[in-house]
Design a protein around this motif. Structure first.
Motif, mmCIF file in Angstrom:
data_model
loop_
_atom_site.group_PDB
_atom_site.id
_atom_site.type_symbol
_atom_site.label_atom_id
_atom_site.label_comp_id
_atom_site.label_asym_id
_atom_site.label_seq_id
_atom_site.Cartn_x
_atom_site.Cartn_y
_atom_site.Cartn_z
ATOM 1 N N TYR A 103 0.828 -1.203 0.000
ATOM 2 C CA TYR A 103 0.000 0.000 0.000
ATOM 3 C C TYR A 103 0.866 1.259 0.000
ATOM 4 N N GLU A 104 2.132 1.085 -0.452
ATOM 5 C CA GLU A 104 3.094 2.191 -0.552
ATOM 6 C C GLU A 104 3.324 2.877 0.792
ATOM 7 N N HIS A 105 3.381 2.082 1.859
ATOM 8 C CA HIS A 105 3.700 2.574 3.213
ATOM 9 C C HIS A 105 2.866 3.801 3.586
ATOM 10 N N PRO A 106 1.580 3.621 3.862
ATOM 11 C CA PRO A 106 0.694 4.765 4.157
ATOM 12 C C PRO A 106 1.187 5.620 5.320
ATOM 13 N N PHE A 107 1.076 6.935 5.134
ATOM 14 C CA PHE A 107 1.567 7.892 6.126
ATOM 15 C C PHE A 107 0.783 7.796 7.439
ATOM 16 N N TRP A 108 -0.501 7.474 7.360
ATOM 17 C CA TRP A 108 -1.327 7.381 8.568
ATOM 18 C C TRP A 108 -0.825 6.283 9.496
ATOM 19 N N LEU A 109 -0.221 5.227 8.908
ATOM 20 C CA LEU A 109 0.324 4.133 9.717
ATOM 21 C C LEU A 109 1.479 4.638 10.572
ATOM 22 N N ILE A 110 2.376 5.410 9.970
ATOM 23 C CA ILE A 110 3.520 5.965 10.695
ATOM 24 C C ILE A 110 3.029 6.874 11.815
ATOM 25 N N ILE A 111 2.117 7.787 11.499
ATOM 26 C CA ILE A 111 1.587 8.738 12.478
ATOM 27 C C ILE A 111 0.932 8.011 13.651
ATOM 28 N N SER A 112 0.103 7.021 13.348
ATOM 29 C CA SER A 112 -0.609 6.274 14.397
ATOM 30 C C SER A 112 0.360 5.573 15.336
ATOM 31 N N CYS A 113 1.365 4.915 14.773
ATOM 32 C CA CYS A 113 2.331 4.150 15.567
ATOM 33 C C CYS A 113 3.165 5.047 16.478
ATOM 34 N N VAL A 114 3.724 6.111 15.906
ATOM 35 C CA VAL A 114 4.618 6.963 16.695
ATOM 36 C C VAL A 114 3.863 7.788 17.737
ATOM 37 N N LEU A 115 2.631 8.184 17.421
ATOM 38 C CA LEU A 115 1.846 8.943 18.396
ATOM 39 C C LEU A 115 1.433 8.062 19.573
ATOM 40 N N LEU A 116 1.082 6.805 19.294
ATOM 41 C CA LEU A 116 0.764 5.879 20.385
ATOM 42 C C LEU A 116 1.985 5.685 21.273
ATOM 43 N N TYR A 117 3.139 5.517 20.645
ATOM 44 C CA TYR A 117 4.395 5.357 21.390
ATOM 45 C C TYR A 117 4.686 6.590 22.234
ATOM 46 N N LEU A 118 4.567 7.775 21.647
ATOM 47 C CA LEU A 118 4.862 9.018 22.360
ATOM 48 C C LEU A 118 3.915 9.213 23.551
ATOM 49 N N ILE A 119 2.626 9.020 23.326
ATOM 50 C CA ILE A 119 1.639 9.195 24.395
ATOM 51 C C ILE A 119 1.860 8.185 25.514
ATOM 52 N N THR A 120 2.161 6.948 25.148
ATOM 53 C CA THR A 120 2.393 5.888 26.138
ATOM 54 C C THR A 120 3.597 6.199 27.007
ATOM 55 N N VAL A 121 4.660 6.671 26.390
ATOM 56 C CA VAL A 121 5.862 7.038 27.141
ATOM 57 C C VAL A 121 5.571 8.193 28.088
ATOM 58 N N LEU A 122 4.874 9.200 27.595
ATOM 59 C CA LEU A 122 4.547 10.368 28.427
ATOM 60 C C LEU A 122 3.688 9.977 29.632
ATOM 61 N N LEU A 123 2.815 9.006 29.457
ATOM 62 C CA LEU A 123 1.904 8.609 30.527
ATOM 63 C C LEU A 123 2.519 7.629 31.526
ATOM 64 N N TYR A 124 3.289 6.660 31.018
ATOM 65 C CA TYR A 124 3.662 5.525 31.874
ATOM 66 C C TYR A 124 5.150 5.266 32.090
ATOM 67 N N ALA A 125 6.005 5.684 31.185
ATOM 68 C CA ALA A 125 7.422 5.311 31.290
ATOM 69 C C ALA A 125 8.090 5.986 32.496
ATOM 70 N N PRO A 126 9.029 5.289 33.125
ATOM 71 C CA PRO A 126 9.447 3.911 32.846
ATOM 72 C C PRO A 126 8.644 2.882 33.636
ATOM 73 N N ILE A 127 8.547 1.675 33.082
ATOM 74 C CA ILE A 127 7.890 0.560 33.757
ATOM 75 C C ILE A 127 8.972 -0.283 34.420
ATOM 76 N N GLU A 128 8.850 -0.477 35.727
ATOM 77 C CA GLU A 128 9.861 -1.230 36.461
ATOM 78 C C GLU A 128 9.683 -2.734 36.292
ATOM 79 N N HIS A 129 10.807 -3.442 36.299
ATOM 80 C CA HIS A 129 10.787 -4.897 36.353
ATOM 81 C C HIS A 129 10.581 -5.283 37.808
ATOM 82 N N ILE A 130 9.677 -6.228 38.056
ATOM 83 C CA ILE A 130 9.353 -6.610 39.420
ATOM 84 C C ILE A 130 10.569 -7.120 40.198
#
Length: 203
Positions: A103-130
């Protein structure tokens, strides 16, 4: 298997007076990490060879390890489950990048992936190992590095899309996987609290 092999190597060194009793557990743990790392890289590289995506597999491994070094996230309880998780993540990224090429590497895929990563890091990182809790200072340092890294990688992936589409897709899918592995422990923690609350109300 990995634990047995690392213990055998450490005992061999001890029997030959290369290490003493005090260093035996340290060496055993060190060899366990080395063997596990080599095995993990070998599995990822083999996946790349089989799928004809060697360069992509190396990009995945380097980015996956470097980012998770600071963000933390889901950790399996056994080496087998750990390597199985790594392999599944790798195959998801490699197969996903090949499919997106149709599908010629759709731009929306890149945006969705990196924004989820960015938001997740801002909310939860770092996650400790028990089994390896972080000190307050180390937690603050890892959080700061995680956020800076997340912002930089988000910007790089968005900008590089127009010049290095293949690299950008592999990178963004890897960051998407990292985000999922950050979210998993949070979901497990929430589920545990719900069970404990229900058990408390039942009693």
């Amino acid at each position: 298997m990995i634990s047995y092999l690392s213990k055998s190597i450490a005992l061999f060194l001890h029997k030959n007076n290369i290490i003493n009793n005090e260093r035996l557990p340290v060496c055993e743990y060190g060899f366990e990490l080395i063997i596990a790392t080599i095995l993990g890289f070998a599995l990822v590289l083999l996946s790349g060879v089989i799928l004809g995506e060697v360069a992509s597999s190396i990009i995945f491994y380097v980015l996956f390890v470097c980012v998770r070094m600071f963000t933390g996230g889901y950790h399996a309880k056994t080496h087998f489950k750990c390597k199985a998780t790594l392999l599944v993540c790798c195959l998801f990224v490699l197969v996903g990048s090949k499919l997106s090429a149709e599908y010629e590497h759709p731009f929306w895929l890149i945006i969705s992936c990196v924004l989820l990563y960015l938001i997740t890091v801002l909310l939860y990182a770092p996650i400790e190992h028990i089994n390896a809790p972080l000190t307050d200072d180390l937690k603050k340092r890892n959080r700061k590095i995680s956020i800076i890294m997340a912002m930089a990688l988000t910007a790089v992936n968005i900008c590089s899309y127009w010049y290095l589409k293949k690299f950008t897709v592999v990178s963004s899918l890897t960051l998407f996987v990292v985000a999922l592995l950050i979210i998993c422990p949070k979901l497990q923690e929430r589920r545990k609290k719900i069970h404990e609350k229900n058990d408390g109300e039942a009693s």
